[in-house]
Design a protein around this motif. Structure first.
Motif, short mmCIF file in Angstrom:
data_model
loop_
_atom_site.label_atom_id
_atom_site.label_comp_id
_atom_site.label_asym_id
_atom_site.label_seq_id
_atom_site.Cartn_x
_atom_site.Cartn_y
_atom_site.Cartn_z
N ILE A 80 0.83 -1.21 0.00
CA ILE A 80 0.00 0.00 0.00
C ILE A 80 0.87 1.26 0.00
O ILE A 80 0.57 2.23 -0.72
CB ILE A 80 -0.96 -0.02 1.20
CG1 ILE A 80 -2.02 -1.12 1.01
CG2 ILE A 80 -1.65 1.35 1.38
CD1 ILE A 80 -2.94 -1.33 2.19
N ARG A 81 1.94 1.25 0.76
CA ARG A 81 2.82 2.43 0.76
C ARG A 81 3.42 2.66 -0.62
O ARG A 81 3.60 3.81 -1.06
CB ARG A 81 3.92 2.26 1.81
CG ARG A 81 3.42 2.36 3.25
CD ARG A 81 4.58 2.51 4.24
NE ARG A 81 5.48 1.36 4.20
CZ ARG A 81 5.39 0.30 4.99
NH1 ARG A 81 4.40 0.23 5.88
NH2 ARG A 81 6.26 -0.69 4.90
N GLU A 82 3.72 1.57 -1.34
CA GLU A 82 4.28 1.70 -2.69
C GLU A 82 3.23 2.22 -3.67
O GLU A 82 3.49 3.13 -4.46
CB GLU A 82 4.82 0.35 -3.16
CG GLU A 82 5.46 0.41 -4.54
CD GLU A 82 6.08 -0.92 -4.95
OE1 GLU A 82 6.34 -1.09 -6.16
OE2 GLU A 82 6.29 -1.78 -4.06
N ILE A 83 2.02 1.65 -3.63
CA ILE A 83 0.95 2.06 -4.55
C ILE A 83 0.60 3.53 -4.35
O ILE A 83 0.36 4.26 -5.31
CB ILE A 83 -0.30 1.17 -4.33
CG1 ILE A 83 -0.03 -0.26 -4.78
CG2 ILE A 83 -1.51 1.75 -5.06
CD1 ILE A 83 -1.09 -1.25 -4.32
N THR A 84 0.57 3.97 -3.10
CA THR A 84 0.11 5.32 -2.77
C THR A 84 1.24 6.34 -2.71
O THR A 84 0.98 7.50 -2.41
CB THR A 84 -0.61 5.30 -1.41
OG1 THR A 84 0.32 4.85 -0.41
CG2 THR A 84 -1.81 4.37 -1.42
N ARG A 85 2.45 5.87 -2.94
CA ARG A 85 3.64 6.74 -2.88
C ARG A 85 3.75 7.43 -1.51
O ARG A 85 3.84 8.65 -1.43
CB ARG A 85 3.63 7.77 -4.01
CG ARG A 85 3.68 7.15 -5.39
CD ARG A 85 3.64 8.19 -6.50
NE ARG A 85 2.43 8.99 -6.45
CZ ARG A 85 1.26 8.60 -6.93
NH1 ARG A 85 1.12 7.40 -7.48
NH2 ARG A 85 0.21 9.39 -6.86
N GLY A 86 3.69 6.61 -0.48
CA GLY A 86 3.89 7.16 0.86
C GLY A 86 2.93 6.67 1.92
O GLY A 86 3.17 6.86 3.11
N GLY A 87 1.83 6.05 1.51
CA GLY A 87 0.88 5.52 2.48
C GLY A 87 -0.52 6.08 2.29
O GLY A 87 -0.72 7.15 1.69
N ALA A 88 -1.49 5.35 2.81
CA ALA A 88 -2.88 5.79 2.72
C ALA A 88 -3.13 6.98 3.64
O ALA A 88 -2.49 7.13 4.68
CB ALA A 88 -3.81 4.64 3.12
N HIS A 89 -4.05 7.84 3.22
CA HIS A 89 -4.48 8.95 4.08
C HIS A 89 -5.41 8.45 5.18
O HIS A 89 -5.36 8.92 6.32
CB HIS A 89 -5.22 10.02 3.27
CG HIS A 89 -4.39 10.66 2.22
ND1 HIS A 89 -4.23 10.13 0.95
CD2 HIS A 89 -3.65 11.80 2.24
CE1 HIS A 89 -3.45 10.92 0.23
NE2 HIS A 89 -3.09 11.95 0.99
N PRO B 180 2.37 9.57 7.24
CA PRO B 180 2.38 10.39 8.46
C PRO B 180 1.09 11.21 8.60
O PRO B 180 0.57 11.74 7.62
CB PRO B 180 3.59 11.29 8.26
CG PRO B 180 4.52 10.47 7.42
CD PRO B 180 3.62 9.72 6.47
N ARG B 181 0.56 11.27 9.80
CA ARG B 181 -0.65 11.97 10.18
C ARG B 181 -1.90 11.37 9.53
O ARG B 181 -2.94 12.00 9.42
CB ARG B 181 -0.55 13.47 9.88
CG ARG B 181 0.53 14.17 10.68
CD ARG B 181 0.59 15.67 10.42
NE ARG B 181 -0.66 16.32 10.75
CZ ARG B 181 -1.07 16.63 11.99
NH1 ARG B 181 -0.30 16.33 13.03
NH2 ARG B 181 -2.22 17.23 12.19
#
Length: 345
Positions: free
Chosen positions: A225-234, A255-256
């Motif tokens: 998920i971090r790869e697909i979203t380029r940093g993680g889900a909101h 983050p956040r």
């Protein structure tokens, strides 16, 4: 009336004949037209809910027609087509006064605090506060899914998660609650990732709006998920209620980000370990979500009427009341795709 009743936790429920309910002065009796078979009912049957007194009739996800009205009820009449949140507010505590009946301090729950809707009739308390009128065009099977799974997901996504267009949203567990969340978050304009172990459920998640899906058996879910979203889900939701899906949901966030716990964590999973270093270091928000107030149903039903939400697509197998004992006992096996609904009494 006919009803499904169990006399011991984890013993096979039976179809029996019991006395019809009578309405409380502030309540109504509904003729049940449809009622969902939900994992929460299974938790109750397993003995995970301290509110249940035996013998007991389960069922909390229902729609029907008003059959009898208490003397103090002013807003409803015999023949009205209605549903009800699975948490009914008392109308007099501080949370009810603030409009938060979903966390009422003296809440009533059909199928938990009193006999529920695996029966031909069910009593509902504080009807003027808790009943919701249904559109004439909505069938009862669809309406039954609104009271728990769909409404719970609506509050989790819209009110708690505050999902907005363009955000990445991960949904862990694509059962009835998870698939509802996929549809609702997609309708909000979010990019949704569905996660499950069942290929059939993942296929349905894509049909309901997920931009991509992940099989939890085949992937490191947080990393993927971090790869697909380029940093993680909101925003990420645990729609199942298991330590592994909860942990994956927290770890996949940027983050956040916001983790919303929707699936119940009961029994042996009641006190799971959480990844606190990430929560503190990245200021992750942890949010619970527990049902939805009757007064919020209007917003959800308006989206259904507009065609942006179509809960009818989430209805799976329709069964008879006689089939309910077996369906209830097998809820932990996650065999069904979509919501199993009792429609024949």
């Amino acid at each position: 009336m006919k009803a499904v009743l169990f006399e011991k936790f984890q013993s096979a429920p039976k179809l029996v004949t019991v006395d019809d309910p009578t309405p409380e002065p502030h309540g109504v009796v509904l003729r049940v037209a449809a009622t969902g078979v939900c994992r929460s009912d299974w938790h109750g049957w397993m003995g995970h809910d301290s509110d249940i007194d035996l013998p007991h009739v389960p069922g909390h996800e229902l729609a029907g027609v008003v059959e009898a009205v208490g003397n103090d009820v002013t807003k409803w009449k015999v023949g009205d087509k209605v549903t009800v949140p699975f948490i009914c507010g008392c109308g007099s505590c501080s949370e009810c006064h603030s409009g938060n009946q979903q966390v009422c301090l003296q809440q009533e729950q059909p199928g938990f605090t009193h006999w529920g809707s695996f029966a031909e009739y069910v009593g509902i308390h504080q009807a003027d506060l808790n009943l919701v009128a249904l559109p004439e065009t909505m069938n009862f099977a669809t309406a039954a899914s609104l009271g728990c799974r769909f409404a719970t997901s609506f509050r989790a996504v819209v009110d708690q998660g505050k999902v907005s267009a363009g955000q990445w949203v991960a949904v862990h567990g694509c059962g009835g609650v998870g698939l509802s969340a996929v549809m609702i978050a997609s309708a909000c304009g979010a990019n949704v990732i569905g996660v499950d172990l069942d290929p059939a459920k993942l296929t349905l998640a894509k049909e309901l709006g997920a931009v991509t899906v992940l099989n939890g058996r085949e992937a490191d879910v947080p990393e993927a998920i971090r790869e697909i979203t380029r940093g993680g889900a909101h925003v990420s939701l645990d729609a199942l209620g298991h330590p592994s899906t909860m942990t994956n949901s927290i770890l996949c966030l940027r983050p956040r980000g916001k983790h919303v716990q929707v699936g119940l964590m009961l029994g042996e999973h009641a006190a799971p370990t959480v990844p606190m270093p990430k929560i503190v270091g990245q200021e992750i928000e942890l949010l619970g979500s527990h049902g939805m107030q009757a007064h919020r149903y209007g917003a959800m039903l308006d989206l259904v009427a507009s065609g942006k939400l179509d809960p009818a697509r989430l209805v799976g197998e329709q069964i008879s009341l006689a089939d309910a004992p077996q369906a209830l006992m097998e809820m932990d096996k996650f065999r069904s795709v979509g919501a199993t609904v009792i429609t024949r009494f």
